[in-house]
Design a protein around this motif. Sequence first.
Motif, short mmCIF file in Angstrom:
data_model
loop_
_atom_site.label_atom_id
_atom_site.label_comp_id
_atom_site.label_asym_id
_atom_site.label_seq_id
_atom_site.Cartn_x
_atom_site.Cartn_y
_atom_site.Cartn_z
N LYS A 43 96.25 34.93 39.80
CA LYS A 43 97.53 34.99 39.19
C LYS A 43 98.05 34.80 37.83
CE LYS A 43 102.37 32.60 40.24
NZ LYS A 43 103.00 31.73 41.45
N TYR A 44 97.76 34.22 37.24
CA TYR A 44 97.92 34.27 35.88
C TYR A 44 96.98 35.85 35.06
CZ TYR A 44 97.94 33.01 30.47
OH TYR A 44 98.61 33.52 29.17
N PHE A 45 95.85 35.65 35.38
CA PHE A 45 95.56 37.54 35.02
C PHE A 45 95.45 38.36 35.72
CE2 PHE A 45 92.61 33.37 33.13
CZ PHE A 45 92.93 33.91 31.56
N SER A 46 96.35 38.69 36.20
CA SER A 46 96.27 40.12 37.35
C SER A 46 94.53 39.89 38.11
CB SER A 46 96.86 40.82 36.44
OG SER A 46 98.35 40.47 36.52
N ARG A 47 94.26 39.57 38.60
CA ARG A 47 92.49 39.95 38.97
C ARG A 47 91.57 39.36 37.78
NH1 ARG A 47 91.62 41.85 43.70
NH2 ARG A 47 89.71 43.23 42.87
N VAL A 48 91.43 38.17 38.09
CA VAL A 48 90.90 37.97 36.82
C VAL A 48 88.81 38.05 36.45
CG1 VAL A 48 89.95 35.69 38.13
CG2 VAL A 48 89.79 35.67 35.55
N LYS B 9 92.58 29.38 27.96
CA LYS B 9 93.67 29.29 28.71
C LYS B 9 93.26 28.81 30.06
CE LYS B 9 96.12 32.64 26.81
NZ LYS B 9 96.94 33.57 26.12
N VAL B 10 91.96 29.27 30.52
CA VAL B 10 91.29 28.47 31.34
C VAL B 10 91.00 26.99 31.62
CG1 VAL B 10 88.96 28.66 33.05
CG2 VAL B 10 90.21 30.65 31.54
N HIS B 11 91.20 26.32 30.34
CA HIS B 11 90.83 24.91 30.71
C HIS B 11 92.57 24.25 30.76
CE1 HIS B 11 86.61 23.49 28.84
NE2 HIS B 11 86.31 24.79 28.65
N ILE B 12 93.05 25.24 29.96
CA ILE B 12 94.57 24.36 30.14
C ILE B 12 94.46 23.73 32.00
CG2 ILE B 12 96.74 24.79 29.41
CD1 ILE B 12 96.00 26.06 27.11
N ILE B 13 94.46 25.17 32.86
CA ILE B 13 94.68 25.45 33.87
C ILE B 13 94.22 24.48 34.69
CG2 ILE B 13 94.14 26.90 36.00
CD1 ILE B 13 94.84 29.43 34.23
N LEU B 14 92.55 24.43 34.28
CA LEU B 14 92.05 23.04 34.92
C LEU B 14 92.22 21.62 34.20
CD1 LEU B 14 89.17 23.13 36.69
CD2 LEU B 14 88.11 23.30 34.29
N ASP B 15 92.71 21.68 33.30
CA ASP B 15 93.27 20.34 33.22
C ASP B 15 94.25 19.80 33.84
OD1 ASP B 15 91.17 19.75 31.46
OD2 ASP B 15 92.42 20.48 29.00
N GLU B 16 95.42 21.44 34.07
CA GLU B 16 96.55 20.71 34.76
C GLU B 16 96.14 20.84 36.04
OE1 GLU B 16 100.06 20.77 34.76
OE2 GLU B 16 99.19 20.81 32.38
N MET B 17 95.06 20.79 36.74
CA MET B 17 94.57 20.65 38.03
C MET B 17 93.42 19.81 38.48
SD MET B 17 94.11 23.96 39.31
CE MET B 17 94.01 24.49 41.16
N PRO C 44 102.49 25.47 32.37
CA PRO C 44 102.71 24.63 30.56
C PRO C 44 102.44 26.05 29.86
CG PRO C 44 102.00 23.16 31.81
CD PRO C 44 102.40 23.76 32.78
N LEU C 45 101.46 26.86 30.51
CA LEU C 45 100.98 27.64 30.46
C LEU C 45 101.75 29.15 30.47
CD1 LEU C 45 97.91 28.55 29.03
CD2 LEU C 45 97.52 29.46 31.44
N MET D 153 106.17 30.70 23.15
CA MET D 153 106.19 30.11 22.03
C MET D 153 105.35 31.13 21.43
SD MET D 153 106.04 26.01 22.70
CE MET D 153 105.63 26.11 20.81
N VAL D 154 104.01 31.62 21.75
CA VAL D 154 103.76 32.65 20.64
C VAL D 154 104.12 33.75 20.67
CG1 VAL D 154 101.32 33.88 20.96
CG2 VAL D 154 100.71 31.27 21.45
N GLU D 155 104.86 34.29 21.86
CA GLU D 155 105.66 36.00 21.38
C GLU D 155 106.65 35.73 20.87
OE1 GLU D 155 106.99 36.92 25.21
OE2 GLU D 155 104.52 37.23 25.84
#
Length: 144
Positions: free
Chosen positions: A93-98, A109-117, A134-135, A141-143
Amino acid sequence: MIKFILIVNKQGQTRLSKYYEHMELHKRTLLEMEVIKSCLSRLKEQCSFLEYKDFKLVYRQYAALFIVAGIDDAENEMAVYELIHNFVEVLDKYFSRVSELDIMFNLDKVHIILDEMVLNGSPVETNKTRILAPLLVLDRMVES
């Protein structure tokens, strides 16, 4: 409890490793090598759960990647099996076909997703929208 999660390609290269119990670097390297060898040598028709030393391995294959979780006896294998699939769905969902390259170049970003789960080895969230919130805030914020 989940002891570790690994993402490995078919060549046996670790793309992500997350440990929820302290383990010395030398022992981690040996463990990863043995776990990868155990999972890669199995046939597609074989069960995705296997006993390994003092814990169980639960793995799923997605194209050229294997996602492996090491769990203790108290953890439900099917729940972890579904957690792995949910993790891949969130990545999709985040990467549109990872792909493997998405994981390699966006490891933070993958670590952030895993840390949320998963928190301290226990699954805490499965809702994709809440996991990505959160991601997505960080991306905005970066944009700006």
